[in-house]
Design a protein around this motif. Structure first.
Motif, PDB file in Angstrom:
ATOM      1  N   PHE A 177       0.851  -1.190  -0.106  1.00  0.00           N
ATOM      2  CA  PHE A 177      -0.123   0.096  -0.064  1.00  0.00           C
ATOM      3  C   PHE A 177       0.683   1.228   0.005  1.00  0.00           C
ATOM      4  O   PHE A 177       2.097   1.200   0.156  1.00  0.00           O
ATOM      5  N   THR A 178       0.291   2.365  -0.526  1.00  0.00           N
ATOM      6  CA  THR A 178       1.057   3.419  -0.286  1.00  0.00           C
ATOM      7  C   THR A 178       0.139   4.754   0.715  1.00  0.00           C
ATOM      8  O   THR A 178      -0.725   4.654   1.039  1.00  0.00           O
ATOM      9  N   TYR A 179       1.199   5.529   1.149  1.00  0.00           N
ATOM     10  CA  TYR A 179       0.685   6.586   2.062  1.00  0.00           C
ATOM     11  C   TYR A 179       0.851   7.841   1.334  1.00  0.00           C
ATOM     12  O   TYR A 179       2.025   8.239   1.203  1.00  0.00           O
ATOM     13  N   ASP A 180      -0.089   8.747   0.791  1.00  0.00           N
ATOM     14  CA  ASP A 180      -0.008   9.927   0.241  1.00  0.00           C
ATOM     15  C   ASP A 180      -0.574  11.021   1.215  1.00  0.00           C
ATOM     16  O   ASP A 180      -1.705  11.189   1.485  1.00  0.00           O
ATOM     17  N   ALA A 181       0.476  11.789   1.995  1.00  0.00           N
ATOM     18  CA  ALA A 181       0.161  12.628   2.831  1.00  0.00           C
ATOM     19  C   ALA A 181      -0.767  13.813   2.379  1.00  0.00           C
ATOM     20  O   ALA A 181      -1.608  14.399   3.293  1.00  0.00           O
ATOM     21  N   SER A 182      -0.516  14.110   1.124  1.00  0.00           N
ATOM     22  CA  SER A 182      -1.384  15.105   0.810  1.00  0.00           C
ATOM     23  C   SER A 182      -2.903  15.153   0.641  1.00  0.00           C
ATOM     24  O   SER A 182      -3.758  15.844   0.558  1.00  0.00           O
ATOM     25  N   GLN A 183      -3.298  13.574   0.610  1.00  0.00           N
ATOM     26  CA  GLN A 183      -4.701  13.650   0.702  1.00  0.00           C
ATOM     27  C   GLN A 183      -5.159  13.063   2.099  1.00  0.00           C
ATOM     28  O   GLN A 183      -6.507  12.920   2.424  1.00  0.00           O
ATOM     29  N   CYS A 184      -4.345  13.262   3.001  1.00  0.00           N
ATOM     30  CA  CYS A 184      -4.883  12.938   4.433  1.00  0.00           C
ATOM     31  C   CYS A 184      -5.410  13.946   4.988  1.00  0.00           C
ATOM     32  O   CYS A 184      -5.105  15.426   4.848  1.00  0.00           O
ATOM     33  N   ILE A 185      -6.649  13.857   5.749  1.00  0.00           N
ATOM     34  CA  ILE A 185      -7.568  14.952   6.428  1.00  0.00           C
ATOM     35  C   ILE A 185      -7.232  14.947   8.076  1.00  0.00           C
ATOM     36  O   ILE A 185      -8.096  15.543   8.673  1.00  0.00           O
ATOM     37  N   VAL A 186      -6.299  14.051   8.319  1.00  0.00           N
ATOM     38  CA  VAL A 186      -5.844  13.853   9.816  1.00  0.00           C
ATOM     39  C   VAL A 186      -7.210  13.655  10.787  1.00  0.00           C
ATOM     40  O   VAL A 186      -7.464  14.226  11.766  1.00  0.00           O
ATOM     41  N   CYS A 187      -7.968  12.720  10.305  1.00  0.00           N
ATOM     42  CA  CYS A 187      -9.126  12.409  10.939  1.00  0.00           C
ATOM     43  C   CYS A 187      -8.604  11.100  11.914  1.00  0.00           C
ATOM     44  O   CYS A 187      -9.617  10.757  13.115  1.00  0.00           O
ATOM     45  N   SER A 188      -7.433  10.746  12.045  1.00  0.00           N
ATOM     46  CA  SER A 188      -6.860   9.694  13.031  1.00  0.00           C
ATOM     47  C   SER A 188      -7.463   8.238  12.893  1.00  0.00           C
ATOM     48  O   SER A 188      -7.219   7.544  13.891  1.00  0.00           O
ATOM     49  N   PHE A 210      -2.032  22.906  10.714  1.00  0.00           N
ATOM     50  CA  PHE A 210      -1.857  22.349   9.558  1.00  0.00           C
ATOM     51  C   PHE A 210      -0.455  21.756   9.131  1.00  0.00           C
ATOM     52  O   PHE A 210      -0.070  20.944   8.320  1.00  0.00           O
ATOM     53  N   GLU A 211       0.438  21.732  10.234  1.00  0.00           N
ATOM     54  CA  GLU A 211       1.666  20.688  10.207  1.00  0.00           C
ATOM     55  C   GLU A 211       1.424  19.418  10.732  1.00  0.00           C
ATOM     56  O   GLU A 211       2.077  18.467  10.752  1.00  0.00           O
ATOM     57  N   SER A 212      -0.009  19.112  11.129  1.00  0.00           N
ATOM     58  CA  SER A 212      -0.249  17.867  11.420  1.00  0.00           C
ATOM     59  C   SER A 212      -0.209  16.741  10.283  1.00  0.00           C
ATOM     60  O   SER A 212      -0.597  17.022   9.540  1.00  0.00           O
ATOM     61  N   ARG A 213       0.324  15.727  10.819  1.00  0.00           N
ATOM     62  CA  ARG A 213       0.561  14.518   9.798  1.00  0.00           C
ATOM     63  C   ARG A 213       0.454  13.271  10.543  1.00  0.00           C
ATOM     64  O   ARG A 213       0.787  13.184  11.612  1.00  0.00           O
ATOM     65  N   VAL A 214       0.006  12.388   9.785  1.00  0.00           N
ATOM     66  CA  VAL A 214       0.306  10.900  10.193  1.00  0.00           C
ATOM     67  C   VAL A 214       1.794  10.301  10.151  1.00  0.00           C
ATOM     68  O   VAL A 214       2.171  10.791   8.976  1.00  0.00           O
ATOM     69  N   ALA A 215       2.298   9.898  11.036  1.00  0.00           N
ATOM     70  CA  ALA A 215       3.679   9.268  11.005  1.00  0.00           C
ATOM     71  C   ALA A 215       3.719   7.923  11.599  1.00  0.00           C
ATOM     72  O   ALA A 215       3.089   7.761  12.463  1.00  0.00           O
TER      73      ALA A 215
END
Length: 970
Positions: A177-188, A210-215
């Protein structure tokens, strides 16, 4: 639940937004003018779905606890101010809820407009994107414009003069699978799925605003992090931020069906989603009663072997194993086998041939193989790989309880208070069950987590894993299981911790008194057992007290119990422990063997042992034989046949000359590889029926191509006795399902078999086997699955066994005298080798090695303690020679404190290592289950492969030549 499926449609499961409430109290409310009654504690969102009203949502899903962060699922409640989130607001008696008002529409559009402003556009559904939950919500709220533009900070890649420091490149490191951070809405949702469902805690949210990211991990790539690739995050993601590569490559699926995973004994249910005649992905099925919508890396992603180029699709024959293979027609192959087996029996006697059933094939296919041996060959020379893993379970539990299987369903773990794991590594071998277990150990709001006791030579992950830590770890010396478990009973008896009321009501009291006197003897005290096992006496005492008085106590055990010279004795010792404390016959307790392969339980149920007919009835029982003699029209041999080791011994002696092996690779999986090879080489007609030219096929004269679980109908029976349907998703690439191959072979040998569908085979099983008397395909399709016994007394099956009493009548206590194994360490072989599995690989690796799972485990390694490594001049990654009385092999060292000094450990997934070259032929006294877990070895630095390994590589290359081709891959 109705589990009848149309493979021409795409199965869509309802997402209720939040988990179901288990309250027995009902509440009635009104939602959009509709009255709905639901259990107290249900969220308004879930109640609305029950009423047929779908409230838009992004951060909510019924696999996870309510979170309330996306602000899309807002509702209005008459008489209350504000617009509460429906996912976090519980229902209340008499309230009136509105989900569609002008104010709610305006708020939702505003929220979604903000999301869209920083989200990529221009999706292409055909290319696997554009059909996500996010896109669905955008449409459902009626958003048609975006006042904020599309130049968001997160999704615009640098370029054309733009220096967007917030943009994160797509993570393609995971093979699936891929992780595309640009499509993330940080819903958790992905983070919560990793925590709540899987229990790995590999994901987190970094940054703020706006700096929130899934890591993953410490902001690592997914493949380098603690992520175990179970797919829970991908399944939870409402956008295309986490998406299967197969979907991106092939497009979204168009039709699907539900089937059962063909890997471990958990028996997970999956939706196989297709596009045309190709599998796009496998998604865990929420109504699957074994997995409840969860999966592991193998079942979720490692199905690529089904279409691998190494598959052999045409029958092949050769006169000698030194000859190249010659492709033939099916009819020619059948005729050759029939002729050879007739010749061998005429020349050497009726008992000179036999068969081996597969724990990877269906119940119906396994039943036919043992029927072929008994009806067609006229003997009982049938065995199965189940004997080399869990046959002591059958013997031990039948002796003590009256049935040869575990007592509980997997749901039972939710009611346990104390869990004892003995000789099992659930996170690697049974990962989906392990996730459910870890969830119970972590606890939940209002419910304290269960306590854990681990009895294992290694410090397995369950000893300490995120938010889970064992109360006690008993790192016993390999081979001392009986001593330690009996010592636990010693504490319970001598301190008066046993359940006298339970014992008097349900067990034989006089046998208990005899057993109690036995375990109370001084040699079974923790202080004495410490000298044998190395486990501190006080740890044994504390563990015994916790299990006896900690509430509902459940024991889960694996091959670390059964694969010993006293495997059957240990199983009986475990049963004694459960009976003495009253931990049998209700949810949350029990004795639960964790089966290794997908149909190990079923292969045992179907009569794959040389001494038992289906349903664990001894071949010497005249009444049982009469059932089959009447149906099959033959006289059955009343004498037990040969087990696999006996077949090999007889082959070396010249009296056993032909064998039909369906779906097993005994050269790699059975102990003492050199002896197995000698036995196979001495035979005159070895028939291998499998997907690939496996290691055993090096010594075969006939190869019959097999079919995968996607290409057949039938059933598997998992570790909890659950009979699950296997459904044909595609046509067999070899032309026939495995049951059809066995039937046509039987017909060629003169047997009048005429099954037209596996359901007819199950009808015969039900007709002749009391514990399966009520089982039909129609029943399984209607109920989703059933657990045997399923008969007139239990028409819908039996989730929990021995309620109110034992199957055998009274529970039987058995003396369990510790007898040290004959496999002992000494100056020449000072270390003890034990073996096991790893998460990403499965059994001998024939399937998983043909998938991208090799990214995580591309070779077997030898775990060795730093103390032992330093004494031998071994460094991390060095090649080392492992030598035993049986043989030697080389592999690379992995220095770790997971093993104790004096103990080394390895896996057995790769044929170029073949751990079983060094394992011996010592076995369980009752069942001949090999003692894989205790082998005395020496470990020393090595410069390269052993002579045996070099010879084996050359042999394999010669043995896989096919006329007209350069070489066939293993």
């Amino acid at each position: 639940m109705n589990a009848r499926f149309d493979v021409n449609t795409l199965i869509e499961e309802t997402d209720y937004g939040t988990p179901a409430s288990k309250s027995e109290k009902a509440v009635t409310l009104t939602i959009d003018g509709r009255a709905v009654t639901v259990p107290e504690g249900t969220s308004i969102m879930r109640a609305a779905m029950d009423a047929g009203v779908e409230i838009p949502k992004l951060c909510a899903t019924d696999m996870l606890d309510a979170f309330g962060s996306c602000r899309v699922c807002l509702v209005e409640i008459e008489g209350r101010a504000g617009t509460p989130a429906s996912c976090t607001t519980p229902v209340a008696e008499g309230i009136v809820v509105n989900t569609q008002t002008e104010r709610l529409d305006r708020i939702r559009k505003g929220v979604m407009e903000l999301y869209v402003s920083d989200h990529p556009s221009g999706f292409d559904i055909a290319a696997g994107t554009g059909g996500s939950e996010f896109d669905h919500v955008v449409k459902s709220v009626g958003l048609t414009e975006n006042r904020y533009g599309i130049d968001g900070r997160n999704h615009v890649a640098p370029g054309n003069g733009s220096l967007n420091i917030d943009y994160i490149a797509r993570d393609e490191s995971n093979p699936y699978f891929t992780y595309d951070a640009s499509q993330c809405i940080v819903c958790s949702r992905c983070v919560r799925a990793c925590e709540e469902v899987q229990g790995t805690f590999a994901l987190t949210i970094t940054g703020r605003g706006f700096e929130s990211r899934v890591a993953a991990g410490m902001s690592e790539s997914f493949v380098e992090s603690e992520c175990v690739s179970c797919g829970a995050c991908v399944q939870a993601c409402p956008t295309d931020a986490l998406r299967e590569k197969s979907v991106l490559k092939m497009g979204r699926p168009t039709h699907s069906a539900v089937t059962t995973c063909a890997y471990c004994g958990v028996g997970c249910s999956f939706k196989v989603e297709m596009r045309g005649d190709e599998v796009v992905r496998m998604v865990p099925y929420k109504d699957g009663k074994a997995n409840r919508g969860h999966s592991c890396v193998k079942g979720r992603f490692a199905w690529g072997y089904t279409t691998h180029k190494d598959r052999i699709l045409n029958p092949m024959v050769r006169e000698k194993i030194t000859d190249p293979w010659r492709e033939v027609s099916w009819d020619e192959a059948y005729a050759h086998v029939a002729k050879e087996f007739r010749r061998i029996q005429y020349q050497y006697g009726r008992g000179a041939v036999g068969g081996i059933t597969s724990s990877r094939c269906t119940n119906e296919e396994t039943y036919l193989v043992q029927k072929l041996v008994r009806q067609g060959f006229g003997n009982n020379n049938v065995d199965t790989c189940a004997r080399v893993c869990h046959s002591p379970t059958g013997y031990g539990l039948k002796t003590t309880f009256g049935t040869s299987a575990g007592t509980q369903d997997f749901d039972s773990v939710e009611h346990t208070d104390v869990v004892m794991i003995i000789g099992a590594n659930p996170t690697d071998a049974h990962p989906v069950f392990a996730s459910r277990l870890k969830k119970r150990l972590r606890g939940s709001p209002g419910k304290e987590g269960a306590k854990l006791i681990v009895i294992d030579p290694r410090r397995i992950d369950m000893v300490r894993t995120p938010h889970v830590e064992a109360a006690y770890h008993l790192p016993l010396k390999p081979g001392t299981n009986v001593a330690v478990v009996t010592s636990l009973s010693h504490v319970i008896v001598t301190e008066g911790l046993y359940d006298e009321k339970f014992i008097r009501e349900r067990c034989d009291w006089s046998e208990f008194e005899d057993w109690a006197a036995f375990v109370a003897e001084p040699q079974h005290s923790p202080e004495e057992v410490e000298k044998i096992s190395g486990v501190p006496a006080e740890t044994i005492r504390k563990a015994a007290r916790l299990y006896a008085k900690g509430g509902n106590g459940a024991i889960y055990y694996g091959l670390g119990v059964t694969e010993h010279s006293q495997g059957s004795t240990t199983v009986m010792a475990i049963a004694n422990l459960a009976m003495a404390t009253g931990n049998i016959g209700r949810p949350g307790v029990g004795v639960n063997p964790l089966r290794g392969q997908n149909n190990v339980q079923g292969s045992c149920d179907m009569g794959s042992f040389p001494h038992e007919l289906p349903g664990y009835r001894h071949i010497s029982d005249e009444a049982t034989r009469a059932i089959y003699e009447s149906l099959w029209g033959v006289k059955l041999d009343e004498e037990p046949g040969l087990r696999i080791p006996n077949m090999l011994d007889a082959a070396v002696d010249g009296t056993f000359k032909g064998i039909y092996i369906q779906g097993e690779d005994i050269l790699q999986s059975d102990p003492n590889t050199a002896h197995v090879a000698a036995g196979l080489e001495a035979m005159e007609c070895v028939v291998v029926h499998d997907l690939f030219l496996n290691e055993t096929a090096n010594y075969a004269h006939v190869f019959l191509p097999g079919s995968t679980f996607l290409e057949k109908d039938g059933t598997f029976t998992n570790a909890e006795r659950r009979i699950n349907r296997v459904r044909k998703i595609m046509e067999p690439k070899n032309g026939f399902a495995d049951w059809e191959v066995t039937q046509r072979l039987a017909q060629t040998m003169g047997l009048a078999w005429n099954y037209t569908h596996p359901s007819e085979i199950m009808d015969e099983i039900a007709k002749t086997t009391p514990s399966f008397a009520g089982v039909t395909f129609d029943l399984i399709d209607r109920e989703g699955s059933v657990q045997w016994p399923c008969n007139e007394k239990a028409p819908l099956g039996t989730p929990v066994m021995h309620i109110g009493g034992f199957v055998r009548g009274k529970g039987k206590f058995v003396r369990t005298e510790y007898v040290a194994t004959d496999e002992k360490t000494g100056p020449r072989f000072p270390l003890l080798l034990t073996t096991g599995r790893i998460l990403s690989q499965y059994n001998v690796g024939a399937q998983t090695r043909r998938t991208d799972n090799v990214v995580w485990h591309d070779e077997d390694r030898l775990e060795i303690h730093p103390f032992d490594a330093e004494n031998r001049g071994i460094r991390e990654g060095d090649w080392v020679r492992v030598q035993s009385r049986a043989g030697e092999t080389t592999l690379r060292a992995l220095i770790t404190e997971r093993v104790a000094p004096g103990v080394v450990y390895t896996t057995f997934h790769h044929p170029n290592t073949q751990a079983n070259v060094v394992t011996t032929e010592y076995s369980d006294w009752a069942t001949n289950c090999p003692e894989y877990k205790v082998t005395a070895v020496q470990v020393s630095p090595s410069n390269g492969p052993t002579e045996w390994q070099e010879d084996y590589v050359a042999l394999s290359r010669r043995s896989r030549r096919i006329e007209g081709r350069l070489e066939a891959a293993e």
